[in-house]
Motif scaffolding. Sequence first.
Motif, PDB file in Angstrom:
ATOM      1  N   GLY A   7      47.837  31.215  35.782  1.00  0.00           N
ATOM      2  CA  GLY A   7      46.525  30.840  35.557  1.00  0.00           C
ATOM      3  C   GLY A   7      45.855  32.170  35.072  1.00  0.00           C
ATOM      4  O   GLY A   7      46.057  33.179  34.973  1.00  0.00           O
ATOM      5  N   ARG A   8      44.386  31.864  34.447  1.00  0.00           N
ATOM      6  CA  ARG A   8      43.635  33.032  34.001  1.00  0.00           C
ATOM      7  C   ARG A   8      43.285  34.028  35.076  1.00  0.00           C
ATOM      8  O   ARG A   8      42.769  33.593  35.997  1.00  0.00           O
ATOM      9  CB  ARG A   8      42.173  32.164  33.370  1.00  0.00           C
ATOM     10  CG  ARG A   8      42.296  31.996  32.122  1.00  0.00           C
ATOM     11  CD  ARG A   8      40.887  31.030  31.805  1.00  0.00           C
ATOM     12  NE  ARG A   8      41.403  29.588  32.170  1.00  0.00           N
ATOM     13  CZ  ARG A   8      40.581  28.844  33.182  1.00  0.00           C
ATOM     14  NH1 ARG A   8      39.397  29.465  33.567  1.00  0.00           N
ATOM     15  NH2 ARG A   8      40.926  27.696  33.473  1.00  0.00           N
ATOM     16  N   PRO A   9      43.513  35.078  34.907  1.00  0.00           N
ATOM     17  CA  PRO A   9      43.079  35.914  35.834  1.00  0.00           C
ATOM     18  C   PRO A   9      41.676  36.419  35.588  1.00  0.00           C
ATOM     19  O   PRO A   9      41.279  36.722  34.559  1.00  0.00           O
ATOM     20  CB  PRO A   9      44.347  37.163  35.627  1.00  0.00           C
ATOM     21  CG  PRO A   9      44.596  37.052  34.193  1.00  0.00           C
ATOM     22  CD  PRO A   9      44.276  35.371  33.926  1.00  0.00           C
ATOM     23  N   ASN A  10      40.973  36.819  36.932  1.00  0.00           N
ATOM     24  CA  ASN A  10      39.903  37.438  36.478  1.00  0.00           C
ATOM     25  C   ASN A  10      39.922  38.892  36.783  1.00  0.00           C
ATOM     26  O   ASN A  10      40.168  39.335  37.796  1.00  0.00           O
ATOM     27  CB  ASN A  10      38.905  36.740  37.713  1.00  0.00           C
ATOM     28  CG  ASN A  10      37.454  37.742  37.783  1.00  0.00           C
ATOM     29  OD1 ASN A  10      37.255  38.717  37.086  1.00  0.00           O
ATOM     30  ND2 ASN A  10      36.561  36.900  38.343  1.00  0.00           N
ATOM     31  N   VAL A  11      39.886  39.650  35.701  1.00  0.00           N
ATOM     32  CA  VAL A  11      40.497  41.094  35.626  1.00  0.00           C
ATOM     33  C   VAL A  11      39.709  41.792  36.781  1.00  0.00           C
ATOM     34  O   VAL A  11      40.591  42.427  37.558  1.00  0.00           O
ATOM     35  CB  VAL A  11      40.311  41.599  34.011  1.00  0.00           C
ATOM     36  CG1 VAL A  11      40.910  43.046  34.265  1.00  0.00           C
ATOM     37  CG2 VAL A  11      41.129  40.857  33.329  1.00  0.00           C
ATOM     38  N   VAL A  12      38.432  42.106  36.596  1.00  0.00           N
ATOM     39  CA  VAL A  12      37.691  42.823  37.479  1.00  0.00           C
ATOM     40  C   VAL A  12      37.913  42.743  38.973  1.00  0.00           C
ATOM     41  O   VAL A  12      38.457  43.504  39.665  1.00  0.00           O
ATOM     42  CB  VAL A  12      36.303  42.879  37.124  1.00  0.00           C
ATOM     43  CG1 VAL A  12      35.357  43.804  37.932  1.00  0.00           C
ATOM     44  CG2 VAL A  12      35.805  43.140  35.733  1.00  0.00           C
ATOM     45  N   LEU A  13      37.683  41.335  39.066  1.00  0.00           N
ATOM     46  CA  LEU A  13      37.847  41.018  40.720  1.00  0.00           C
ATOM     47  C   LEU A  13      39.113  41.110  41.190  1.00  0.00           C
ATOM     48  O   LEU A  13      39.591  41.604  42.238  1.00  0.00           O
ATOM     49  CB  LEU A  13      37.314  39.463  40.921  1.00  0.00           C
ATOM     50  CG  LEU A  13      37.367  39.032  42.173  1.00  0.00           C
ATOM     51  CD1 LEU A  13      36.486  39.550  43.172  1.00  0.00           C
ATOM     52  CD2 LEU A  13      37.181  37.629  42.421  1.00  0.00           C
ATOM     53  N   GLY A  14      40.142  40.595  40.284  1.00  0.00           N
ATOM     54  CA  GLY A  14      41.607  40.722  40.799  1.00  0.00           C
ATOM     55  C   GLY A  14      41.911  42.241  41.028  1.00  0.00           C
ATOM     56  O   GLY A  14      42.645  42.427  41.917  1.00  0.00           O
ATOM     57  N   PHE A  15      41.427  42.986  40.181  1.00  0.00           N
ATOM     58  CA  PHE A  15      41.867  44.446  40.145  1.00  0.00           C
ATOM     59  C   PHE A  15      41.408  44.925  41.742  1.00  0.00           C
ATOM     60  O   PHE A  15      41.770  45.699  42.217  1.00  0.00           O
ATOM     61  CB  PHE A  15      41.238  45.343  38.964  1.00  0.00           C
ATOM     62  CG  PHE A  15      41.559  46.933  39.119  1.00  0.00           C
ATOM     63  CD1 PHE A  15      42.919  47.148  38.825  1.00  0.00           C
ATOM     64  CD2 PHE A  15      40.902  47.777  39.404  1.00  0.00           C
ATOM     65  CE1 PHE A  15      43.449  48.552  38.946  1.00  0.00           C
ATOM     66  CE2 PHE A  15      41.102  49.181  39.423  1.00  0.00           C
ATOM     67  CZ  PHE A  15      42.491  49.366  39.243  1.00  0.00           C
TER      68      PHE A  15
END
Lengths: 260, 266
Positions: free
Chosen positions: A32-40
């Motif tokens: 699925g589409r990752p949320n880069v900032v939050l995911g990091f």
Amino acid sequence: MIRSLQRFGHAGLSVCAKFGWAGLFLVSALVGRPNVVLGFKLLVKQLYSVGVFSLIIIVVSGLFIGMVLGLQGYSILVDFGAESALGTMVSLTLLRELGPVVAALLFAGRAGSALTAEIGLMKATEQLSSLEMMGVDPLRRIIAPRFWAGQISLPILAIIFSVVAIYGSYMVGVQWLGVSEGAFWGNMRAAVDFREDTLNGIIKSVVFGAVITWIAVYQGYVAEPTSEGIGRATTRTVVHSSLAILGLDFLLTAVMFGEV
Amino acid sequence: MTEQSDILIKIRDLSFFREARPIFDGVNLDIPRGKITGIMGPSGTGKTTLLRLIGGQLRPNTGTVEVDGRNIPTLSRDQLYHVRERMGMLFQSAALFTDIDVFENVAFPLREHTDLSDSMIHDLVLMKLEAVGLRGARRLMPHELSGGMARRVALARAIALDPDFIMYDEPFAGQDPIAMGILVKLIRLLNDALNMTSIIVSHDIDETLGVADYVYVIANNKVIGHGTPDAIRADESPRVKQFIRGLPDGLVPFHYPAEPLEDDFL
Ligand SMILES: Nc1ncnc2c1ncn2[C@@H]1O[C@H](COP(=O)(O)OP(=O)(O)OP(=O)(O)O)[C@@H](O)[C@H]1O
Ligand SMILES: [Mg+2]
């Protein structure tokens, strides 16, 4: 006879179904589409609690295992007058087998069980449900960062383990028992092949990392939401991952070093 | 969804089973838009289950659960998560996130679903906490709260996003009389000022009848009565009467289904 065959078939099918569910579970967490900032951010937090907290046990165990290897290796090799091969023996054992396997077993006991208990408790206290009701997918929010953190941590921990253990055997072998320092390091450097030994060891711990964290997060997620159920799930995580590590280690070793 | 009907949630022929045991059997229920609807019933009849069916966490065996014209059980995962952003739910067990403090718990849905600046979030969170009387407790961790306080924080979190409709599961449980009175007022205020639709699940009869616009009574897997609070109070059907007056004997069973007493003790 037919009855027992039937029962066997049933058990087989239910195991397959479980694997299917666990696989589906992992896929829906990771795809699925990752949320880069939050995911990091989430990943860093989990790397800290999954990886850094396992560091002490890995370093201490590594040191002791290295020291024991130095001692035992020396007492065997010295009978053949081959104590200068100590460095070779220790480093190959560690990089190929003991590093990835022992680090993985320790990791399963330290981080895997904690992951299962944490996620199981989140389920029991309805934290997962309330995430769902807030429109936040707990698979992506809770499971995915923990999975990646475990996946990234273990190979690094396994390398640290091997390095510390080699240093431990150096302390015992060279500084205490008097193996020549030049022979210890020189033979090691000559014998260890990066691709053959180091890389294969890393591949092993990558596989172990995936399997352990997969088992741990899945067991937490499907745990019966009671204190007893969480206790059982934690035990299952440790037992299943230990067996999986040892079984997979044999398979991987056979594939990697089998045709020698 | 062009014309807005007066009914926000429409439940038809709903049946739900736990293993073989029916929890609901042919339930029909309408939740009017912009009103406070009370759902009452004895413990263990499936009030919480009903909220989970509305929220899409459980799927009915048969029947439809329509929220704003969309049948929840048939929605895809993404659609469901989208619909849920407009729902608020206060869980019976508070269900605060235990690794972050009170402030961050309330801020969580805001950070998750909006792009508000930190100072906006700060103000909004403190407003919500003030409404439940816990502005001073913002730096406490969930394990430092009493049960009643935890539920009020959970309430603040549930209303953080100003949802279109909100489901309260036992909002009055574990509250002292003062907090109870404030909660009743707060629920009313939120509902009217923000034009929300509210569902209150409770067995606190007086509070629920006092605040609700319309009431359903469920027992024995079915809706046994519904109407305005006055109508429910005056309801002459023996089952509703028994429940409202709290009479021990009657058609609404106090006991979980069991074999006859003799069989267990002989
Ligand atoms: N996870 C579950 N597995 C099996 N049965 C369940 C489960 N959860 C609830 N039940 C059963 O479903 C029935 C309804 O439960 P529910 O929690 O909806 O009751 P309730 O009306 O909310 O009760 P209370 O007022 O005590 O909160 C209960 O009889 C319970 O035994
Ligand atoms: Mg309930």
